[in-house]
Design an enzyme around this catalytic site. Structure first.
Site, PDB file in Angstrom:
ATOM      1  CE  LYS A 191     -24.823  35.927  53.497  1.00 58.12           C
ATOM      2  NZ  LYS A 191     -23.186  34.806  52.919  1.00 58.12           N
ATOM      3  CD  GLU A 266     -20.046  28.999  67.527  1.00 61.46           C
ATOM      4  OE1 GLU A 266     -19.158  29.932  68.336  1.00 61.46           O
ATOM      5  OE2 GLU A 266     -19.808  28.111  66.997  1.00 61.46           O
ATOM      6  CB  CYS A 300     -15.638  29.732  67.169  1.00 65.24           C
ATOM      7  SG  CYS A 300     -15.874  28.462  67.428  1.00 65.24           S
ATOM      8  CD  GLU A 397     -12.660  34.920  66.534  1.00 69.32           C
ATOM      9  OE1 GLU A 397     -14.006  36.059  65.857  1.00 69.32           O
ATOM     10  OE2 GLU A 397     -13.003  33.963  67.120  1.00 69.32           O
TER      11      GLU A 397
HETATM   12  P1  NAI Z   1     -18.461  37.616  58.608  1.00 77.61           P
HETATM   13  O1  NAI Z   1     -19.388  37.878  60.337  1.00 77.61           O
HETATM   14  O2  NAI Z   1     -18.966  38.987  58.332  1.00 77.61           O
HETATM   15  O3  NAI Z   1     -19.424  36.793  58.529  1.00 77.61           O
HETATM   16  C1  NAI Z   1     -20.439  35.819  58.959  1.00 77.61           C
HETATM   17  C2  NAI Z   1     -21.740  35.511  57.465  1.00 77.61           C
HETATM   18  O4  NAI Z   1     -22.002  36.529  57.956  1.00 77.61           O
HETATM   19  C3  NAI Z   1     -20.733  34.794  56.612  1.00 77.61           C
HETATM   20  O5  NAI Z   1     -21.856  33.976  55.756  1.00 77.61           O
HETATM   21  C4  NAI Z   1     -20.708  36.836  55.565  1.00 77.61           C
HETATM   22  O6  NAI Z   1     -22.020  36.533  54.220  1.00 77.61           O
HETATM   23  C5  NAI Z   1     -21.874  36.822  56.156  1.00 77.61           C
HETATM   24  N1  NAI Z   1     -22.815  38.403  56.938  1.00 77.61           N
HETATM   25  C6  NAI Z   1     -21.493  39.278  56.857  1.00 77.61           C
HETATM   26  N2  NAI Z   1     -22.565  39.945  57.117  1.00 77.61           N
HETATM   27  C7  NAI Z   1     -23.565  40.814  56.998  1.00 77.61           C
HETATM   28  C8  NAI Z   1     -24.520  40.854  56.722  1.00 77.61           C
HETATM   29  N3  NAI Z   1     -24.783  42.193  57.417  1.00 77.61           N
HETATM   30  N4  NAI Z   1     -26.414  40.288  57.596  1.00 77.61           N
HETATM   31  C9  NAI Z   1     -26.161  38.809  57.752  1.00 77.61           C
HETATM   32  N5  NAI Z   1     -25.103  38.229  56.694  1.00 77.61           N
HETATM   33  C10 NAI Z   1     -23.374  38.588  57.265  1.00 77.61           C
HETATM   34  O7  NAI Z   1     -17.135  37.603  59.387  1.00 77.61           O
HETATM   35  P2  NAI Z   1     -15.977  37.880  58.463  1.00 77.61           P
HETATM   36  O8  NAI Z   1     -15.934  39.727  57.726  1.00 77.61           O
HETATM   37  O9  NAI Z   1     -15.990  36.383  57.583  1.00 77.61           O
HETATM   38  O10 NAI Z   1     -14.759  37.871  59.620  1.00 77.61           O
HETATM   39  C11 NAI Z   1     -14.828  38.531  60.083  1.00 77.61           C
HETATM   40  C12 NAI Z   1     -14.131  38.024  61.633  1.00 77.61           C
HETATM   41  O11 NAI Z   1     -15.630  37.423  62.242  1.00 77.61           O
HETATM   42  C13 NAI Z   1     -13.057  36.889  61.704  1.00 77.61           C
HETATM   43  O12 NAI Z   1     -11.464  37.604  61.779  1.00 77.61           O
HETATM   44  C14 NAI Z   1     -12.863  36.681  63.193  1.00 77.61           C
HETATM   45  O13 NAI Z   1     -12.794  37.155  63.853  1.00 77.61           O
HETATM   46  C15 NAI Z   1     -15.033  35.810  63.187  1.00 77.61           C
HETATM   47  N6  NAI Z   1     -15.264  34.914  62.633  1.00 77.61           N
HETATM   48  C16 NAI Z   1     -16.019  33.952  63.516  1.00 77.61           C
HETATM   49  C17 NAI Z   1     -16.581  32.766  63.004  1.00 77.61           C
HETATM   50  C18 NAI Z   1     -16.891  32.041  63.767  1.00 77.61           C
HETATM   51  O14 NAI Z   1     -16.629  30.770  63.689  1.00 77.61           O
HETATM   52  N7  NAI Z   1     -17.138  32.419  65.091  1.00 77.61           N
HETATM   53  C19 NAI Z   1     -16.821  32.332  61.936  1.00 77.61           C
HETATM   54  C20 NAI Z   1     -16.096  33.825  60.849  1.00 77.61           C
HETATM   55  C21 NAI Z   1     -14.900  34.507  61.218  1.00 77.61           C
END
Ligand code: NAI
Ligand code: MG
Length: 494
Positions: A191, A266, A300, A397
């Protein structure tokens, strides 16, 4: 949009359906999601958004492809060949992928070519080589009850993998997830993030073209709260691999606990970058700027807290300020752009919110701290000083081009402050003194350590975090642990 290459126009026109069981299908309930160009804030296209029924169909397809399909029984060499073929196809279409990535995320096309696309191809090739190296061991029994035994282990694929990825490096994240799972003989439901589905959909076309059997890879863009949550909770899934926020990572871990599915995470970071006074500042200054401003800080492993030894604090801060102010902000597809926009309006709001709160708390903005006069979701590269350890901008972050700079004088105090975080993804240092370099490597509680460099990402190097930065490691040898189960066999031979 009219000056886009015709291949990309064609992709945008075609992008839409979900890849389920080897076929392109619309979402069962007709859901769609809009895809934006962050450089203009304009809508590029819409694609199908998977709902729970599509998630179910994709998991059922992956389940069948795993349980009944030919995939698991292909020789490892065949899996290697297919992954290598996919690498060749991505490489043949490298420019298309660079354009898609640049349009979808907003990242400078130069970086998309040199980093994202090149990196994705390297990971496919590296991981292809693991397929025929997932060997077991022969084990002398320690205390056999009686008789003689020949005992050994074999590694088998863990099964159906649910893989949920973020928007910051969409193609690289897709490949990091898919390639090792396929090398091990697993099947996959991927996804992509709702913000950035385009390159994964194009990858799906090439997966079909490469000749992977139907159902082995299913690609279903959709929203996190619906498609993501349904996928993580699905009882047909054996293993979940997630990259994204720590907050959602926690929810995924709960979902995995209910089904006792395997899980690797991660998650976020707030990585300390330590500049000693003896460092080669001609490298440390631009290196520290790149550590945070690459991908507009949306990595990240960004070096988002820089700790600078007091005698050179002013010099290093003004050096990084000069680097920041020299960065050319501009749309992803402009060859001259060095810093792109933030991926979404929501993320821009989050980033500027952290900076505004820091100012209200008494921090000083040395440069940036505002949006430039550009359409799209841009934010100026920002450096913040006069921070206190308890401020959000030091603890959370930010995931944008925002650096906090802190002076230090005592090493033990530095270590305490650098490790005073719930995260533990990366850390690094700039110094000419070998002893200091190795002490930092020893003392930082983080999964990746850099000395006189930052953010070297290589397929051979495991990636993952200590503490709330995650569970498990990806890439390198870690591929074996992530996507295989160990079977111990005992044969009586007397
Ligand atoms: P997010 O964690 O919500 O999104 C990442 C993935 O998880 C996307 O595919 C999203 O559709 C999915 N997702 C969201 N809610 C979910 C749920 N309840 N169950 C299963 N999958 C779910 O991250 P978002 O909202 O895009 O960004 C928020 C913060 O997350 C950023 O400000 C950053 O701090 C962090 N982040 C960290 C990343 C990394 O590489 N470790 C990458 C993206 C965001
Ligand atoms: Mg979210």
């Amino acid at each position: 949009m009219t000056d886009l290459p015709s291949t990309v126009h064609a992709i945008l026109d075609r992008a839409g359906p979900l890849l389920v069981d080897g076929e392109w299908v619309d979402a069962i309930d007709g859901g769609t999601l809009p895809v934006f160009d962050p450089s203009t804030a304009e809508e590029l296209t819409t694609v199908a958004a998977a709902g729970p029924k599509d998630v179910d169909a994709a998991v059922v397809a992956a389940r069948r492809a795993f349980d009944e399909g030919p995939w698991r029984r292909l020789s490892p060499g065949e899996r290697t060949r297919l992954l290598w073929r996919l690498a060749d196809l991505v490489e043949e279409h490298a420019e298309e992928f660079a354009v898609l990535e640049s349009l979808d995320v907003g990242k400078p096309i130069v970086a998309a070519r040199a980093g994202d696309v090149r990196g994705a191809v390297a990971v496919l090739r590296y991981t292809a080589g693991w397929a025929d190296k997932l060997e077991g061991e022969t084990l002398p029994l320690a205390a056999p009850p009686d008789g003689e035994y020949h005992a050994f282990t074999v590694r088998e694929p863990v099964g159906v993998c649910a893989q949920i990825i973020p928007w910051n490096y969409p193609l690289v994240m897709a490949v990091w997830k898919i390639a090792p799972a396929l090398a091990a003989g697993c099947t996959v439901v991927l996804k992509p993030a709702e913000e950035t589905p385009l390159s994964a959909l194009r990858l799906g076309e090439l997966i079909k073209e490469a000749g992977f059997p139907p159902g082995v890879v299913n690609i279903i863009p959709g929203f996190g709260e619906t498609a993501g949550a349904a996928l993580a909770a699905h009882t047909g899934v054996d293993k979940i691999a997630f990259t994204g926020s720590t907050e959602v990572g926690r929810q995924i871990a709960h979902a995995a606990a209910d089904n006792l599915s395997r899980v690797s995470l991660e998650l976020g970071g707030k990585s300390p970058n330590v500049v000693f006074a003896d460092a080669d500042l001609e490298r440390a200054i631009p290196g520290s700027a790149r550590a945070i401003f690459t991908n507009a800080g949306q990595s990240c492993g960004s070096g988002s807290r820089v700790y600078i030894e007091e005698p050179v604090f002013d010099e290093v801060v003004s050096g990084i300020v000069a680097e920041a102010e020299a960065l050319r902000l501009g749309p992803g597809l402009d060859e001259r752009s060095q810093l792109g926009p933030i991926v979404s309006a929501r993320q821009l709001e989050r980033v500027s919110g952290y900076v505004d709160d820091a100012v209200a708390d008494g921090a000083t903005i040395v440069t940036g701290g505002a949006r430039p006069e550009l359409p799209g979701w841009f934010y100026r590269p920002t450096i913040v000083t006069d921070v206190r350890a308890e401020m959000q901008i030091v603890r959370e972050e930010v995931f944008g081009p925002v650096l906090v700079a802190v002076p230090f004088s005592d090493y033990d105090d530095l270590v305490r402050r650098a490790n005073d975080t719930r995260f533990g993804l990366a850390a690094g240092t700039w110094t000419r003194d070998l002893r200091k370099a190795f002490r930092v490597v020893r003392d930082m509680r983080a999964g990746r350590l850099y000395v006189n460099c930052w953010s070297v990402i290589d397929p051979a190097l495991p990636v993952g975090g200590f503490k709330e930065s995650g569970w498990g490691r990806e890439m390198g040898r870690a591929v074996r642990e992530l996507y295989t189960e160990v079977k111990a066999a005992c044969v009586r031979i007397d």
